[in-house]
Enzyme design. Structure first.
Site, PDB file in Angstrom:
ATOM      1  N   ASN B 150       0.846  -1.196   0.000  1.00 35.42           N
ATOM      2  CA  ASN B 150       0.000   0.000   0.000  1.00 35.42           C
ATOM      3  C   ASN B 150       0.884   1.248   0.000  1.00 35.42           C
ATOM      4  O   ASN B 150       1.619   1.479   0.953  1.00 35.42           O
ATOM      5  CB  ASN B 150      -0.882  -0.025   1.262  1.00 35.42           C
ATOM      6  CG  ASN B 150      -1.675   1.257   1.454  1.00 35.42           C
ATOM      7  OD1 ASN B 150      -1.804   2.057   0.537  1.00 35.42           O
ATOM      8  ND2 ASN B 150      -2.218   1.429   2.658  1.00 35.42           N
ATOM      9  N   CYS B 158      -4.641   0.427   5.810  1.00 44.86           N
ATOM     10  CA  CYS B 158      -4.315  -0.997   5.820  1.00 44.86           C
ATOM     11  C   CYS B 158      -4.054  -1.485   7.242  1.00 44.86           C
ATOM     12  O   CYS B 158      -4.048  -2.691   7.485  1.00 44.86           O
ATOM     13  CB  CYS B 158      -3.127  -1.288   4.902  1.00 44.86           C
ATOM     14  SG  CYS B 158      -1.667  -0.338   5.307  1.00 44.86           S
ATOM     15  N   HIS B 159      -3.861  -0.545   8.183  1.00 45.39           N
ATOM     16  CA  HIS B 159      -3.689  -0.981   9.588  1.00 45.39           C
ATOM     17  C   HIS B 159      -4.987  -1.554  10.158  1.00 45.39           C
ATOM     18  O   HIS B 159      -4.976  -2.183  11.200  1.00 45.39           O
ATOM     19  CB  HIS B 159      -3.179   0.181  10.454  1.00 45.39           C
ATOM     20  CG  HIS B 159      -4.083   1.380  10.493  1.00 45.39           C
ATOM     21  ND1 HIS B 159      -4.078   2.345   9.515  1.00 45.39           N
ATOM     22  CD2 HIS B 159      -5.034   1.767  11.385  1.00 45.39           C
ATOM     23  CE1 HIS B 159      -4.977   3.283   9.807  1.00 45.39           C
ATOM     24  NE2 HIS B 159      -5.569   2.941  10.938  1.00 45.39           N
ATOM     25  N   GLU B 186      -6.960   4.762  17.695  1.00 44.99           N
ATOM     26  CA  GLU B 186      -8.321   4.881  17.162  1.00 44.99           C
ATOM     27  C   GLU B 186      -9.382   4.306  18.096  1.00 44.99           C
ATOM     28  O   GLU B 186     -10.555   4.290  17.767  1.00 44.99           O
ATOM     29  CB  GLU B 186      -8.416   4.142  15.812  1.00 44.99           C
ATOM     30  CG  GLU B 186      -7.560   4.767  14.748  1.00 44.99           C
ATOM     31  CD  GLU B 186      -7.799   4.145  13.379  1.00 44.99           C
ATOM     32  OE1 GLU B 186      -8.568   3.167  13.287  1.00 44.99           O
ATOM     33  OE2 GLU B 186      -7.213   4.647  12.411  1.00 44.99           O
TER      34      GLU B 186
END
Lengths: 172, 251
Positions: B150, B158-159, B186
């Protein structure tokens, strides 16, 4: 086909920086004399090359064969209208990390008076005089770039120089 | 001195910055600027098409970019039209209104990366889910290598793509500990994901609605955790009478 045109036809990405280095000074200073403003001349020069690059990408061998770089670039430059500034917001703008900022005006101040003198000329005379004597294009090249007959270009240059001489007489 | 000579003296060399501006405008070079992120300072590169890459601002990023993309990098300001969306896209972990340049990726990789970009902040999905959403159900490995390559991590999140067994899996931007760091930032509790994985929990159902979800889906989390039912497979959830969530589409 000259060497640079052949190089562009063979490897556009590889040869394009050479075109910018060789044709860039004439374009910038010609535009500078025509518009009288550093920032605008810089923008127009960049935009001319960016459009030229896109066009060249679609050229076939025949188009390269008949291409005359200087007049062609000037055709693009002279056709760029006022709306060129809109495209500026669509591309990244270079940030010069060295302290002599990129937007610094490279103009020696004692030549600024020339912009006033040139701006007194009608546009066709001004273009013809600048392209002939500042940029150094030939009569045929100017005719091609401006779409005006060679005789008319010659007359424009002649009348333009006459008028400049008169303006300078009056200054004395 | 004749007037002609004076006129020819009104020209000079090419002013600084013009050839660089042309390189940026033609796409022969990309611009870059530095931005703060939860992982420290990052380099974001961009061209007329959009944002082209994101990398940690560690030594050698210019060489890494040239190696991967075959273009040079110049310090620049992003295009005024969308440059202001870069910080918000990084914060949200999705491009949103920010154009992205994925021309270097294959059509399949483009599809997978765009689907990955739809995973909401604070949630994760397995590689297998992404393969299924891309209509290549068997292509988990290809999805894995797409994530590994990516070009725009953080902005294409993509994490948020993890191994089907719940373990976090690899992360291209500095290694798996950064994936843990980002998910924690997050509000995902990575330790909880690992714990669920150890109990082989793949989906969870809400008896009140009869819907089963990926464990981090906001739909199941909104139900309150106290009465959810754990399942080790979607088949087990279905045979218990649950139906798949239409939001997280667990399959």
């Amino acid at each position: 086909m000259d060497d640079l045109t052949a190089a562009l036809a063979g490897d556009l990405d590889g040869a394009f920086p050479t075109l910018v280095e060789s044709a860039g000074p004439g374009l910038y200073w010609g535009l500078r004399r025509l518009c009288g403003d550093h920032q605008e001349a810089e923008d127009l020069t960049q935009e001319t090359f960016i459009r030229a690059y896109r066009s060249l990408g679609g050229f076939d061998r025949d188009r390269f064969d008949e291409l005359r770089l200087s007049p062609w670039l000037w055709t693009i430059a002279l056709n760029l209208g006022r709306n060129h500034l809109r495209s500026r917001s669509r591309r990244p703008t270079f940030v010069d990390l060295h302290e002599h900022a990129a937007s610094e005006d490279p103009e020696p101040p004692d030549t600024v008076a020339w912009d006033d003198r040139l701006s007194a000329l009608p546009i066709n005379q001004r273009r013809a005089v600048v392209l002939r004597h500042v940029v150094g294009l030939g009569i045929g090249e100017i005719s091609e770039a401006t779409g005006r007959p060679e005789g008319t270009v010659k007359a424009d240059i002649h009348r333009g120089l006459d008028r400049l001489r008169r303006v300078m007489e009056q200054e004395k | 001195m004749s007037i002609e000579d004076k006129l020819s003296g009104l020209a000079g060399g090419l002013p600084d910055g013009i050839s660089e501006g042309v390189a940026l405008g033609t796409g022969l070079a990309d611009g870059y600027d530095l931005y703060p992120s939860p992982l420290g300072e990052v380099v974001v590169t961009f061209n007329t098409e959009g944002v082209s890459s994101l990398d940690l601002a560690t030594k050698g990023y210019e060489t890494r970019f040239a190696d991967r993309h075959g273009r040079r990098l110049l310090r620049a300001e992003p295009p005024a039209d969308w440059g202001r969306h870069i910080p918000e896209a990084m914060e949200a972990g999705t491009p949103g209104r920010l154009p992205v340049d994925l021309r270097s990726r294959t059509a399949f990789e483009n599809r997978v990366l765009h689907i990955a970009a739809t995973i909401p902040r604070g949630e994760v999905r397995p590689y297998g889910w992404l393969a299924r959403e891309a209509e290549k159900p068997g292509a988990s490995r290809a999805v894995g290598s797409t994530m590994a390559r990516n070009p725009i991590p953080l902005i294409i999140p993509c994490h948020r793509v993890v191994r089907s067994d719940g373990h976090l899996g690899e992360y291209s931007l500095g290694g798996p500990h950064n994936k843990w760091e980002l998910l924690t930032h997050e509000g995902v509790e990575p330790a909880r994901l690992v714990e669920l994985a150890e109990h082989r929990v793949r989906v969870q159902g809400d008896p009140a609605t009869g819907v089963y979800c990926h464990p981090t889906c906001h739909v199941i989390r909104a139900s309150g955790q106290w009465n959810v039912v754990d399942f080790t497979s979607t088949a087990a959830a279905q045979s218990a009478g649950f139906r798949p969530c239409e939001v997280c589409r667990p399959g």
